[in-house]
Write a protein that holds these residues in place. Structure first.
Motif, PDB file in Angstrom:
ATOM      1  N   LYS A 119       0.804  -1.082   0.048  1.00  0.00           N
ATOM      2  CA  LYS A 119       0.048   0.081   0.091  1.00  0.00           C
ATOM      3  C   LYS A 119       0.818   1.313  -0.128  1.00  0.00           C
ATOM      4  CE  LYS A 119      -3.919   2.100   2.249  1.00  0.00           C
ATOM      5  NZ  LYS A 119      -4.756   2.035   3.466  1.00  0.00           N
ATOM      6  N   ASP A 120       2.011   1.281   0.761  1.00  0.00           N
ATOM      7  CA  ASP A 120       2.918   2.356   0.815  1.00  0.00           C
ATOM      8  C   ASP A 120       3.675   2.409  -0.512  1.00  0.00           C
ATOM      9  OD1 ASP A 120       2.093   2.897   3.265  1.00  0.00           O
ATOM     10  OD2 ASP A 120       3.580   1.482   4.325  1.00  0.00           O
ATOM     11  N   LYS A 121       3.823   1.362  -1.107  1.00  0.00           N
ATOM     12  CA  LYS A 121       4.734   1.428  -2.430  1.00  0.00           C
ATOM     13  C   LYS A 121       3.556   1.811  -3.342  1.00  0.00           C
ATOM     14  CE  LYS A 121       7.351  -2.774  -2.033  1.00  0.00           C
ATOM     15  NZ  LYS A 121       8.762  -2.247  -2.257  1.00  0.00           N
ATOM     16  N   TRP A 122       2.632   1.555  -3.444  1.00  0.00           N
ATOM     17  CA  TRP A 122       1.157   1.973  -4.472  1.00  0.00           C
ATOM     18  C   TRP A 122       1.213   4.065  -4.345  1.00  0.00           C
ATOM     19  CZ3 TRP A 122      -1.854  -0.072  -8.217  1.00  0.00           C
ATOM     20  CH2 TRP A 122      -3.124   0.959  -8.479  1.00  0.00           C
ATOM     21  N   ASN A 123       0.863   4.076  -2.886  1.00  0.00           N
ATOM     22  CA  ASN A 123       1.019   5.599  -2.497  1.00  0.00           C
ATOM     23  C   ASN A 123       2.056   6.433  -2.807  1.00  0.00           C
ATOM     24  OD1 ASN A 123      -1.705   5.335  -1.744  1.00  0.00           O
ATOM     25  ND2 ASN A 123      -1.374   4.680   0.452  1.00  0.00           N
ATOM     26  N   ALA A 124       3.297   5.794  -2.594  1.00  0.00           N
ATOM     27  CA  ALA A 124       4.697   6.397  -3.079  1.00  0.00           C
ATOM     28  C   ALA A 124       4.710   6.617  -4.518  1.00  0.00           C
ATOM     29  CB  ALA A 124       5.700   5.780  -2.516  1.00  0.00           C
ATOM     30  N   HIS A 125       4.389   5.795  -5.244  1.00  0.00           N
ATOM     31  CA  HIS A 125       4.491   5.905  -6.954  1.00  0.00           C
ATOM     32  C   HIS A 125       3.313   6.592  -7.131  1.00  0.00           C
ATOM     33  CE1 HIS A 125       5.944   4.382 -10.539  1.00  0.00           C
ATOM     34  NE2 HIS A 125       4.644   4.145 -11.093  1.00  0.00           N
ATOM     35  N   TYR A 126       2.188   6.387  -7.083  1.00  0.00           N
ATOM     36  CA  TYR A 126       1.096   7.072  -7.819  1.00  0.00           C
ATOM     37  C   TYR A 126       0.654   8.345  -7.104  1.00  0.00           C
ATOM     38  CZ  TYR A 126       0.416   2.831 -10.783  1.00  0.00           C
ATOM     39  OH  TYR A 126       0.888   1.937 -11.436  1.00  0.00           O
ATOM     40  N   GLY A 127       1.313   8.564  -5.989  1.00  0.00           N
ATOM     41  CA  GLY A 127       0.827   9.770  -5.081  1.00  0.00           C
ATOM     42  C   GLY A 127       1.785  10.775  -5.934  1.00  0.00           C
ATOM     43  N   GLY A 128       2.732  10.571  -6.333  1.00  0.00           N
ATOM     44  CA  GLY A 128       3.788  11.522  -6.891  1.00  0.00           C
ATOM     45  C   GLY A 128       3.288  11.802  -8.293  1.00  0.00           C
TER      46      GLY A 128
END
Length: 255
Positions: free
Chosen positions: A141-150
């Motif tokens: 979940k953190d990987k997803w947010n880190a990638h697509y959040g940026g």
């Protein structure tokens, strides 16, 4: 994107687009009917009655995907992640096309596997990119947010808007292509499976296989098949008719 749709609706183009799509679907539906009897496409005539009939066929069968729409609405309501929403909407659109073709034809079109592959690609791309690009981050979940959040910060850029519109146009074209092919197969299947036909007694008991607003197309029956030759008769010259159970009548050269 909402501003784009608002301008599109206000311009009145939506009515023209709907009529254009209805015309295309009607053309393919009639073309399927003619091809079932090996008749030339020059016989195609499209008027308001034919368009209304095609729209009715589409509307009757499109209710089958209503449960999918309801599920998507409830699933996406609490979601805020834009990339995840794009995946769900795109996949649901493609699944809706597959469901429409299946419920109309009662069988799975081979070309639907292309849509299945696209759905797998959409999810595979979005699910594996965070794993590859965010290897230093723990937790998916953190990987997803880190990638697509940026990436979300650039969402309003010109490039993003252009890409989104291109993707939308591609999906619409894809939907139109599959729907037209479905209506083509439906028109073909409908007459091939017909067991009741009108018989023109004043023309040697020939079978009426196609009709437009002003003419009928007759073919000669030989046993359980139809010969490839056809005759065109004006509607006011047809004479006596009867509606009989003839069984399925394939065309001679199409066997």
């Amino acid at each position: 994107m909402n501003a784009f749709f608002s301008k599109f609706l206000e311009s009145g183009l939506i009515a023209a687009v709907v009529m254009g799509v209805a015309y295309v679907l009607t053309f393919f539906n009639i073309a399927g009917t003619l091809d079932a009897f090996c008749l030339p496409h020059e016989l195609i005539t499209i008027g308001i009655p034919q368009i209304i009939e095609t729209i009715f066929k589409v509307v009757v069968n499109i209710w089958a995907i209503l449960p999918l729409i309801i599920i998507v609405v409830f699933v996406t309501r609490p979601l805020k992640n834009h990339e995840l929403l794009r995946c769900i909407y795109s996949s649901a659109f493609l699944v809706g096309i597959i469901m429409f073709t299946f419920f109309v034809l009662d069988y799975f079109l081979p070309i639907n596997w292309i849509l299945v592959a696209i759905i797998v690609y959409i999810w595979g791309k979005h699910l594996f990119r965070p794993l590859i690009m965010q290897r230093t981050v723990k937790g998916y979940k953190d990987k997803w947010n880190a990638h697509y959040g940026g990436e979300r910060q650039d969402e309003k850029s010109v490039a993003k808007n252009i890409a989104a519109r291109i993707a939308m146009v591609c999906l619409v074209i894809c939907g139109l292509y599959y729907t037209s092919q479905t209506m083509y197969e439906y028109g073909k299947q409908e007459v091939q499976n017909a067991t009741w036909h009108y018989i023109a007694h004043d023309y040697g008991n020939k079978i009426i296989v196609f009709q437009s607003d002003w003419y009928y197309v007759l073919m000669t029956r030989e046993g359980d098949t139809l010969t490839k030759n056809y005759q065109i008769i004006r509607f006011d010259e047809l004479g006596a008719l009867s509606y009989e159970n003839t069984g399925m009548l394939p065309v001679e050269q199409a066997i």
